[in-house]
Write a protein that holds these residues in place. Structure first.
Motif, mmCIF file in Angstrom:
data_model
loop_
_atom_site.group_PDB
_atom_site.id
_atom_site.type_symbol
_atom_site.label_atom_id
_atom_site.label_comp_id
_atom_site.label_asym_id
_atom_site.label_seq_id
_atom_site.Cartn_x
_atom_site.Cartn_y
_atom_site.Cartn_z
ATOM 1 N N GLY A 110 20.850 75.940 30.716
ATOM 2 C CA GLY A 110 19.467 76.068 31.283
ATOM 3 C C GLY A 110 18.750 77.473 30.669
ATOM 4 O O GLY A 110 19.120 78.545 31.229
ATOM 5 N N VAL A 141 13.325 80.502 32.956
ATOM 6 C CA VAL A 141 13.210 81.989 33.346
ATOM 7 C C VAL A 141 14.358 82.476 34.016
ATOM 8 O O VAL A 141 14.946 83.646 33.789
ATOM 9 N N TYR A 142 15.111 81.565 34.679
ATOM 10 C CA TYR A 142 16.358 81.609 35.559
ATOM 11 C C TYR A 142 17.417 82.114 34.495
ATOM 12 O O TYR A 142 18.339 82.841 34.696
ATOM 13 N N GLU A 181 20.536 75.622 26.098
ATOM 14 C CA GLU A 181 19.305 74.943 26.689
ATOM 15 C C GLU A 181 19.009 73.614 25.929
ATOM 16 O O GLU A 181 19.143 73.567 24.683
ATOM 17 N N LYS A 182 18.611 72.469 26.762
ATOM 18 C CA LYS A 182 18.687 71.178 26.269
ATOM 19 C C LYS A 182 17.449 71.158 25.256
ATOM 20 O O LYS A 182 17.119 70.199 24.365
ATOM 21 N N THR A 213 9.728 73.981 33.738
ATOM 22 C CA THR A 213 9.085 74.523 34.861
ATOM 23 C C THR A 213 8.365 75.789 34.450
ATOM 24 O O THR A 213 7.226 76.159 34.833
ATOM 25 N N SER A 214 9.153 76.854 33.927
ATOM 26 C CA SER A 214 8.721 78.307 33.617
ATOM 27 C C SER A 214 7.363 78.269 32.901
ATOM 28 O O SER A 214 6.890 79.328 32.755
ATOM 29 N N LEU A 247 1.472 79.372 37.054
ATOM 30 C CA LEU A 247 -0.056 79.722 37.172
ATOM 31 C C LEU A 247 -0.090 81.346 36.792
ATOM 32 O O LEU A 247 -1.107 81.911 36.548
ATOM 33 N N ILE A 287 1.177 83.960 37.690
ATOM 34 C CA ILE A 287 1.276 85.274 38.695
ATOM 35 C C ILE A 287 2.384 85.628 38.575
ATOM 36 O O ILE A 287 3.509 85.142 38.866
ATOM 37 N N HIS A 306 3.907 87.826 41.180
ATOM 38 C CA HIS A 306 3.558 87.958 42.646
ATOM 39 C C HIS A 306 3.744 89.129 43.251
ATOM 40 O O HIS A 306 5.014 89.805 43.082
ATOM 41 N N VAL A 356 24.051 70.226 27.804
ATOM 42 C CA VAL A 356 25.147 70.157 28.597
ATOM 43 C C VAL A 356 25.426 68.694 28.739
ATOM 44 O O VAL A 356 24.594 68.069 29.539
ATOM 45 N N VAL A 408 12.864 79.866 43.185
ATOM 46 C CA VAL A 408 11.605 79.352 43.770
ATOM 47 C C VAL A 408 10.341 80.024 42.977
ATOM 48 O O VAL A 408 9.223 79.479 43.311
ATOM 49 N N LYS A 409 10.627 80.962 42.532
ATOM 50 C CA LYS A 409 9.349 81.867 41.661
ATOM 51 C C LYS A 409 9.878 82.338 40.290
ATOM 52 O O LYS A 409 10.989 82.982 40.283
ATOM 53 N N TYR A 410 8.873 82.274 39.294
ATOM 54 C CA TYR A 410 9.091 83.042 38.015
ATOM 55 C C TYR A 410 9.436 84.570 38.542
ATOM 56 O O TYR A 410 10.247 85.252 37.970
ATOM 57 N N THR A 411 8.656 85.157 39.369
ATOM 58 C CA THR A 411 8.585 86.475 39.680
ATOM 59 C C THR A 411 9.945 87.099 39.871
ATOM 60 O O THR A 411 10.287 88.130 39.559
HETATM 61 C C1 LIG Z 1 2.540 74.400 38.749
HETATM 62 C C2 LIG Z 1 3.469 75.835 38.984
HETATM 63 C C3 LIG Z 1 2.833 76.729 39.099
HETATM 64 C C4 LIG Z 1 3.747 77.968 39.402
HETATM 65 N N1 LIG Z 1 3.230 79.160 39.593
HETATM 66 C C5 LIG Z 1 4.086 80.261 39.525
HETATM 67 C C6 LIG Z 1 3.456 81.571 39.652
HETATM 68 O O1 LIG Z 1 2.339 81.880 39.362
HETATM 69 N N2 LIG Z 1 4.288 82.533 39.966
HETATM 70 C C7 LIG Z 1 5.600 82.552 40.015
HETATM 71 O O2 LIG Z 1 6.000 83.540 40.057
HETATM 72 N N3 LIG Z 1 6.201 81.043 40.047
HETATM 73 C C8 LIG Z 1 5.423 80.140 39.936
HETATM 74 N N4 LIG Z 1 6.058 78.992 39.714
HETATM 75 C C9 LIG Z 1 7.329 78.860 40.061
HETATM 76 C C10 LIG Z 1 8.355 79.149 39.003
HETATM 77 O O3 LIG Z 1 7.686 78.454 37.818
HETATM 78 C C11 LIG Z 1 9.646 78.570 38.699
HETATM 79 O O4 LIG Z 1 10.211 78.737 40.120
HETATM 80 C C12 LIG Z 1 10.641 78.805 37.652
HETATM 81 O O5 LIG Z 1 9.868 78.585 36.437
HETATM 82 C C13 LIG Z 1 11.955 78.161 37.894
HETATM 83 O O6 LIG Z 1 12.764 78.415 36.491
HETATM 84 P P1 LIG Z 1 13.986 77.710 36.187
HETATM 85 O O7 LIG Z 1 14.312 78.577 34.992
HETATM 86 O O8 LIG Z 1 14.927 77.489 37.485
HETATM 87 O O9 LIG Z 1 13.615 76.283 35.577
HETATM 88 P P2 LIG Z 1 12.971 75.641 34.364
HETATM 89 O O10 LIG Z 1 11.975 76.469 33.734
HETATM 90 O O11 LIG Z 1 12.732 74.095 34.708
HETATM 91 O O12 LIG Z 1 14.368 75.770 33.374
HETATM 92 C C14 LIG Z 1 15.732 75.026 33.568
HETATM 93 C C15 LIG Z 1 15.993 74.262 32.090
HETATM 94 O O13 LIG Z 1 17.273 73.847 32.226
HETATM 95 C C16 LIG Z 1 17.396 72.887 31.077
HETATM 96 N N5 LIG Z 1 18.433 72.152 31.409
HETATM 97 C C17 LIG Z 1 18.353 70.951 32.300
HETATM 98 N N6 LIG Z 1 19.224 70.228 31.988
HETATM 99 C C18 LIG Z 1 20.111 70.926 31.220
HETATM 100 C C19 LIG Z 1 21.372 70.676 30.490
HETATM 101 N N7 LIG Z 1 21.990 69.289 30.807
HETATM 102 N N8 LIG Z 1 21.779 71.183 29.407
HETATM 103 C C20 LIG Z 1 21.083 72.388 29.165
HETATM 104 N N9 LIG Z 1 19.825 72.644 29.576
HETATM 105 C C21 LIG Z 1 19.321 71.997 30.594
HETATM 106 C C22 LIG Z 1 15.760 72.498 31.124
HETATM 107 O O14 LIG Z 1 15.419 72.139 29.782
HETATM 108 C C23 LIG Z 1 15.042 73.697 31.467
HETATM 109 O O15 LIG Z 1 14.386 74.432 30.288
HETATM 110 C C24 LIG Z 1 5.228 77.708 39.580
HETATM 111 C C25 LIG Z 1 5.815 76.384 39.363
HETATM 112 C C26 LIG Z 1 4.935 75.266 39.213
HETATM 113 C C27 LIG Z 1 5.588 74.275 38.821
#
Ligand SMILES: Cc1cc2nc3c(=O)[nH]c(=O)nc-3n(C[C@H](O)[C@H](O)[C@H](O)COP(=O)(O)OP(=O)(O)OC[C@H]3O[C@@H](n4cnc5c(N)ncnc54)[C@H](O)[C@@H]3O)c2cc1C
Length: 567
Positions: free
Chosen positions: A19, A22-23, A42-43, A50-51, A55, A57, A59, A196, A385-388
């Motif tokens: 994945g 941002v995480y 990354e797929k 999500t990232s 919004l 921010i 935070h 994956v 739960v947060k990008y931040t």
């Molecule tokens: C509408 C909205 C507004 C938000 N606003 C804020 C904000 O203002 N400030 C803040 O701090 N947070 C905010 N957040 C929260 C923040 O965006 C998320 O917590 C964060 O982006 C999650 O990141 P992630 O890497 O876990 O998930 P993702 O960004 O979804 O990344 C997961 C990745 O895994 C990949 N993946 C999945 N399955 C596979 C596989 N089998 N093989 C390879 N890759 C795979 C996906 O393609 C994806 O790119 C907001 C969220 C939303 C939905």
């Protein structure tokens, strides 16, 4: 940063991260800087799910005072400061205002106490060298000031306002790309469009992940001692690939929706505006912020059922968000035609019940060692739960990973190490300089645009114009994006498709549909860089044009067309 799948298949890694949101990006950087040989797959494209929908921010956690969650506030303050320090071109202080009302939790008295506590709890927030990045004290303001910051808001129902600063990211996608690049520059092997599809196991131990190359339709394995599942909303689905499903880390998902509105509603500050959908129900808050001369507004939430790939924004979702806007800010008189772009993503919820008709979002990250929980060795799942706070969660995960691998703990220093382009001691001076001689050959407005997006790397971008001066002109009259950004993204930032360019490496699609001329020009540069023929180039342009991310197209796409799939 090159896409090198052979290297992925040929090495035996300490850790492979699934994945590239941002995480995943923060984990890849952390693990590599912490001394582990690391692979990231990354797929879709990096930061395509999500990232990309946030919004924007970064935070400081003021709102966590409502739940008296001081440790979450402290954590947010520290991480906001780390972003301001390591990516000063991409993260900036953001003035915010919220009206005050009555004499209870939203009243001036409570807000005054909140601001005071925030001042004490965030007293180290400005331990930064660059005063441009300082977060000023919050303060109470008059009704007239609220009226000035949120024009035409009916302020007679308010007692004044609370003004504070938070931070925002100028480009959330480029910030993730910068993290991946820093990891790669430090030794990580990363690939986008690498899905994956399964695991190899020996007894109860994971020994490798199976990967499908989405661009060349080929399969290969990456052997690793440890796998970190950072698949965001897909976290359960990745675990299901084990065949025997361990306890699911996420119990349900909610859709979160933000929109970009073509009109600039707020002159300078962002605003949190309280409203009720119906008389008698509890208050909600809608957040608006100035965005590319327009307005970013959100967030509307509803439960999501089915797989994460089935995310689809419906016309009803958009109507709900616009109706919320009409309640919160009637004078803005927003119409459906004002929606320029749709940003939607999935977030984990705490439980399946609705409160106030809305899903209750999870408010704490999870790091799960599946050896302890499910007797599966060599697998960790991370749910943020947060990008931040991704960097902090990644640092905690690194500690667990090092312990599992029997390695000595080593700090990564990721909270101080500048991200690519981020070694800028004084952002204001840097910006002033950007319009002048050494950066040369482009008008100041374009140099400024490059300074915000690339930081010190604007030099490398402009250098591409030395051999091809045509790359120094904007792609179309309507955009400051120049051809050199496209060429740079193809050569140095692993852009593989036109959508990568439009949505994640440049500003072309960050606030609505790019002009056809800009798409055409960008696609021609990509074709030259990547060896596309005319058929492929035409397909790439059509794909971007049909994306359901622009507000002028009917939403509710077929599953699989959303950003999640690398769109
Ligand atoms: C509408 C909205 C507004 C938000 N606003 C804020 C904000 O203002 N400030 C803040 O701090 N947070 C905010 N957040 C929260 C923040 O965006 C998320 O917590 C964060 O982006 C999650 O990141 P992630 O890497 O876990 O998930 P993702 O960004 O979804 O990344 C997961 C990745 O895994 C990949 N993946 C999945 N399955 C596979 C596989 N089998 N093989 C390879 N890759 C795979 C996906 O393609 C994806 O790119 C907001 C969220 C939303 C939905």
């Amino acid at each position: 940063m090159k896409r090198n799948l052979r290297q992925l298949a040929d090495r035996h890694y300490d850790v492979v991260i699934v994945g590239g949101g941002v995480y995943g990006a923060a984990l890849a950087r952390e693990a590599t800087l912490g001394g582990l040989s690391t692979a990231l797959v990354e797929k879709g494209d990096f930061c395509s799910a999500t990232s990309a929908s946030s919004l924007k921010i970064i935070h400081g956690g003021l709102r966590y005072l409502q739940q008296l969650d001081f440790s979450r506030l402290r954590n947010s303050v520290t991480e906001r400061r780390a972003f301001l320090r390591t990516a000063p071109h991409l993260v900036h202080p953001l003035p915010c205002v919220m009206p005050t009302q009555g004499h209870l939790m939203k009243g001036r008295e409570a807000m005054f106490c909140g601001l005071l506590m925030n001042e004490i709890l965030s007293c180290d927030r400005n331990q930064l060298k660059d005063p441009e990045k300082f977060i000023p004290r919050g303060r109470l303001v008059s009704r007239a000031t609220v009226g000035r910051l949120v024009p035409d808001l009916a302020t007679d129902r308010f007692t004044g306002g609370c003004a504070w600063h938070d931070a925002y990211t100028y480009n959330s996608e480029r910030l993730v790309t910068a993290m991946v690049r820093d990891a790669v520059d430090s030794g990580c092997t990363a690939a986008n469009y690498a899905r994956v599809t399964g695991f190899h196991q020996s007894g109860s131990r994971i020994t490798a992940v199976c990967v499908h190359d989405e661009l060349n339709n080929a399969d290969f394995d990456i052997p690793a001692k440890l796998v970190i599942n950072a698949a965001g909303p897909w976290v359960n689905e990745v675990l299901a690939l084990l065949g025997r499903r361990p306890a699911a880390p996420v119990c349900g998902l909610a859709l979160g929706l933000n929109v970009v509105l073509v009109r600039q509603l707020l002159p300078s500050s962002a605003a949190g505006l309280p409203f009720r959908r119906r008389a008698g129900e509890s208050q909600r808050l809608l957040f608006l912020m100035p965005w590319r001369g327009q307005t970013l507004a959100g967030t509307y939430y509803r439960p999501h059922t089915g797989p994460a790939d089935a995310l689809a924004v419906t016309e009803a979702d958009i109507e709900m968000l616009l109706s919320d806007l009409a309640h919160a800010y009637p004078a803005a008189a927003i119409k459906r035609g004002d929606v320029a772009a749709i940003l939607a993503g999935l977030l984990p919820v705490q439980h399946d019940r609705l409160v106030n008709d809305e899903p209750v979002l999870a408010n704490h990250f999870s790091i799960i060692d599946h050896a302890r929980r499910d007797a599966i060795e060599g697998l960790i799942s991370v749910v943020g739960v947060k990008y931040t706070t991704a960097r902090d969660v990644a640092a905690r995960t690194l500690s667990m990973a090092l312990a599992k691998l029997g390695r000595r703990h080593r700090s990564s220093g990721s909270d101080r190490r500048p991200l690519p382009g981020g070694a800028i001691p004084d952002f204001k001076a840097f910006l002033e300089q950007a319009g002048t001689a050494p950066f040369g050959n482009v008008p100041p407005a374009i140099a400024e645009h490059l300074a915000y997006n690339f930081g010190t790397e604007l030099r490398a971008v402009l250098d591409l114009g030395n051999s091809q001066p045509a790359l120094l002109t904007p792609l179309a009259a309507s955009t400051p994006v120049i051809g050199a950004e496209v060429a740079f993204a193809a050569r140095e930032e692993m852009a593989m498709t036109l959508a990568d360019i439009v949505f994640r490496r440049t500003d072309l699609g960050s606030a609505g549909r790019p002009a056809a001329a800009a798409l055409d020009a960008a696609s021609r540069i990509m074709a030259a860089e990547c060896g596309w023929d005319e058929t492929r180039r035409g397909d790439e342009v059509r794909k971007v044009g049909n994306m359901p991310l622009f507000g002028d197209r009917p939403p509710c796409p077929a599953p699989g067309l959303q950003r999640q799939n690398g769109g």
